[in-house]
Motif scaffolding. Sequence first.
Motif, PDB file in Angstrom:
ATOM      1  N   VAL A 126       0.853  -1.189   0.000  1.00 42.69           N
ATOM      2  CA  VAL A 126       0.000   0.000   0.000  1.00 42.69           C
ATOM      3  C   VAL A 126       0.884   1.232   0.000  1.00 42.69           C
ATOM      4  O   VAL A 126       1.147   1.850   1.043  1.00 42.69           O
ATOM      5  CB  VAL A 126      -0.948   0.000   1.216  1.00 42.69           C
ATOM      6  N   TYR A 136      -9.255  -0.240 -11.072  1.00 46.16           N
ATOM      7  CA  TYR A 136      -8.454  -0.609  -9.907  1.00 46.16           C
ATOM      8  C   TYR A 136      -8.452   0.521  -8.878  1.00 46.16           C
ATOM      9  O   TYR A 136      -8.605   0.278  -7.675  1.00 46.16           O
ATOM     10  CB  TYR A 136      -7.019  -0.927 -10.337  1.00 46.16           C
ATOM     11  N   THR A 194     -10.029  -0.218  -5.171  1.00 42.15           N
ATOM     12  CA  THR A 194      -9.078  -0.312  -4.059  1.00 42.15           C
ATOM     13  C   THR A 194      -8.828   1.022  -3.380  1.00 42.15           C
ATOM     14  O   THR A 194      -8.101   1.083  -2.394  1.00 42.15           O
ATOM     15  CB  THR A 194      -7.742  -0.874  -4.556  1.00 42.15           C
ATOM     16  N   SER A 204      -6.981   3.271  -4.391  1.00 39.04           N
ATOM     17  CA  SER A 204      -5.569   3.631  -4.579  1.00 39.04           C
ATOM     18  C   SER A 204      -5.497   4.801  -5.556  1.00 39.04           C
ATOM     19  O   SER A 204      -5.173   4.640  -6.739  1.00 39.04           O
ATOM     20  CB  SER A 204      -4.779   2.428  -5.103  1.00 39.04           C
ATOM     21  N   ASP A 231      -1.666 -10.104   2.175  1.00 41.06           N
ATOM     22  CA  ASP A 231      -2.676  -9.601   3.110  1.00 41.06           C
ATOM     23  C   ASP A 231      -2.170  -9.703   4.554  1.00 41.06           C
ATOM     24  O   ASP A 231      -2.375  -8.789   5.352  1.00 41.06           O
ATOM     25  CB  ASP A 231      -3.965 -10.408   2.948  1.00 41.06           C
ATOM     26  N   HIS A 253      -3.005  -5.739   2.827  1.00 41.59           N
ATOM     27  CA  HIS A 253      -3.587  -5.369   1.542  1.00 41.59           C
ATOM     28  C   HIS A 253      -4.210  -6.601   0.908  1.00 41.59           C
ATOM     29  O   HIS A 253      -3.507  -7.555   0.588  1.00 41.59           O
ATOM     30  CB  HIS A 253      -2.503  -4.775   0.635  1.00 41.59           C
ATOM     31  N   SER A 254      -5.512  -6.597   0.745  1.00 44.78           N
ATOM     32  CA  SER A 254      -6.219  -7.787   0.237  1.00 44.78           C
ATOM     33  C   SER A 254      -6.497  -7.715  -1.253  1.00 44.78           C
ATOM     34  O   SER A 254      -7.278  -8.502  -1.767  1.00 44.78           O
ATOM     35  CB  SER A 254      -7.536  -7.975   0.992  1.00 44.78           C
ATOM     36  N   GLY A 255      -5.889  -6.781  -1.967  1.00 47.21           N
ATOM     37  CA  GLY A 255      -6.125  -6.615  -3.397  1.00 47.21           C
ATOM     38  C   GLY A 255      -5.912  -7.870  -4.219  1.00 47.21           C
ATOM     39  O   GLY A 255      -6.738  -8.253  -5.038  1.00 47.21           O
TER      40      GLY A 255
END
Length: 202
Positions: free
Chosen positions: A44, A107, A111, A113, A193, A198-200
């Motif tokens: 992240v 994305y 997310t 981001s 994760d 971060h579970s992306g």
Amino acid sequence: MTKRVSPLLVTLAIIALSAAWLLWIGREPWCKCGYIKLWHGEVVSAENSQHISDWYTPSHFIHGFLFFGALWLVARRLSFGWRLAIATLVECAWEIVENSDAVIERYRSVTISLDYYGDSVLNTVCDVLAMMLGKIAGRLLGLQRASNRLGQFARERCAAARPGARGQFNEAFTVCTVLFCVAPLGPLGAVVDGLGGHSGPL
């Protein structure tokens, strides 16, 4: 000599053209931070997918294993060099799609981001090289021969347990193989994760 050189030249040309396309559509050649790192372990962050390697690199190495097995099954008459060129073409096509404006915006919205604007060209090329290393490693380690022996053993055991069920076993084995191979990010996503929150990838 020509047969050995041609696949290599084609493979290098595919990588070069893919990098040129990404530069042409506005992707950064390397990280905007101004320096290049061999490894960036913080998922992240604005520098993720901008350096030489990161937590996503192993997934591309796994792609090489998968391409090795898949192309051996469907194109075993081709030389290893041409199968490598085909795998590189597929991987580069994936990278181009992944770094298209539509996918990047999707994305960023999913997310959150907002500081992500696509992989750097350096990172993309290194991801492709990781796939190639995975494919070469698959050949050097003899993974296909080992999986063939394991599959033959399992088929014979199941067929012996259920006479006349060979066709059903083949179908079930194929389905299970596809389900297992289509998600190489599963175990990697769990690691990312757990380490970075971060579970992306999952």
